[in-house]
Write a protein that holds these residues in place. Sequence first.
Motif, mmCIF file in Angstrom:
data_model
loop_
_atom_site.group_PDB
_atom_site.id
_atom_site.type_symbol
_atom_site.label_atom_id
_atom_site.label_comp_id
_atom_site.label_asym_id
_atom_site.label_seq_id
_atom_site.Cartn_x
_atom_site.Cartn_y
_atom_site.Cartn_z
ATOM 1 N N UNK A 7 0.820 -1.212 0.000
ATOM 2 C CA UNK A 7 0.000 0.000 0.000
ATOM 3 C C UNK A 7 0.855 1.263 0.000
ATOM 4 N N UNK A 8 0.156 2.399 -0.147
ATOM 5 C CA UNK A 8 0.828 3.693 -0.252
ATOM 6 C C UNK A 8 1.548 4.061 1.048
ATOM 7 N N UNK A 9 0.939 3.753 2.207
ATOM 8 C CA UNK A 9 1.567 4.122 3.475
ATOM 9 C C UNK A 9 2.865 3.351 3.688
ATOM 10 N N UNK B 58 -0.856 -5.566 -2.932
ATOM 11 C CA UNK B 58 -1.199 -5.987 -1.578
ATOM 12 C C UNK B 58 -2.241 -5.070 -0.936
ATOM 13 N N UNK B 59 -2.751 -4.101 -1.681
ATOM 14 C CA UNK B 59 -3.640 -3.076 -1.125
ATOM 15 C C UNK B 59 -5.080 -3.583 -1.086
ATOM 16 N N UNK C 30 -6.399 5.732 0.052
ATOM 17 C CA UNK C 30 -5.491 5.531 -1.077
ATOM 18 C C UNK C 30 -5.662 4.166 -1.731
ATOM 19 N N UNK C 31 -6.675 3.393 -1.300
ATOM 20 C CA UNK C 31 -6.933 2.073 -1.872
ATOM 21 C C UNK C 31 -8.288 2.080 -2.557
#
Length: 378
Positions: free
Chosen positions: A9-11, A54-55, A194-195
């Motif tokens: 994911x983005x984080x 993986x998001x 963000x997902x």
Amino acid sequence: MRLAMVAGEASGDLLAGLLLGGLHERWPALAAAGIGGPKMAARGFEAWWPSDKLAVHGYADALRHYREIKGIRDRLGDRLLAEPPAVFVGVDAPDFNLGLEKRLKAAGIPSVHFVCPSIWAWRGGRAKKMAASCDHVLCLFPFEPELLQRHGVAATYVGHPLADAIPIEPPRAAARAALGLGEGDPVVAVLPGSRRGEIEHIAPAFLQAVERLHRQRPELRFLLPVAPGLRAMVEPLVAAHAGDAPIQLLDGRSHEVLAACDVTLIASGTATLEAALFKRPMVIGYRMAWLSWQLMRRMGYLPWVGLPNILARDFVVPELLQDRCEPEALARETLAWLDDAPRARALQARFLDLHHLLKRDTARRATDALAQVLESRS
């Protein structure tokens, strides 16, 4: 040195990118590969799979993608066993990384987990799994190492890299100038996640709240930073739910948006900590599939889900979750911040104390801990 990393994911991509900066300072010839995103790629990381694979959003989404994600983990594990790295670093994504780390650790590959799973908030049984999977855990929050050590897990408090990356005094004027905003414009930042799953479940309620805010306060300006690859999904939702509200869509630039805004309507997650470090009042909202919500709320230990509230151990900002995450309430709580300057100033003072607590030169501390793991193995 060859390093393997997985960030989901983005984080996770953001945290891993900041960590890689410190690793390259210590080991300039470092080669890093595995699963990552654009922030990591900017640091020279070779992504064999993109982090957005993986998001997933909640248990229902995870079940839909289980076969694909397990296949990626199996193939990645095979590749790392065939070409062992000096160390593996799993960045967050515990459901993916802990199983992989256990396999690598059993084969003699040092395994480090960056970001302690929230075992103090829910799923405390993961601590035993971590003891079997990790040689070391790099913790973002100061109370975590003692908790892990009770379960036999070696851990180091390294602070939060976002506290190093975000300035103590947010660059409000510069951010507003860069975004074409006037100094006196009242600005609401809208961050629905963000997902794809988050956008699907959360964005409609947030955008309907924006429409209500626009009707009540036509002078408000709205900024919505869009995560990479999601603009085609967000634009139709804005058209369907936000009517004529003046929403400025931006590709990324979430830190500029948080620096520029007066208040943010924000999905629960790492972004809420970013907003706190920018000293911004916020309204936290979150929705997910019904089954995922039923499972998660039964496993929680704390009355809070937002990181600012968890760290303050108090409801310093409102949380509107699941059925309570509805447009009228979101709009009402947003206006409450705009209309109560003393309350907003008191919150900013608490967030300043939090910033100093988490600012610990994370990249250097994490790199030192990794070096100790490697030295103990050699």
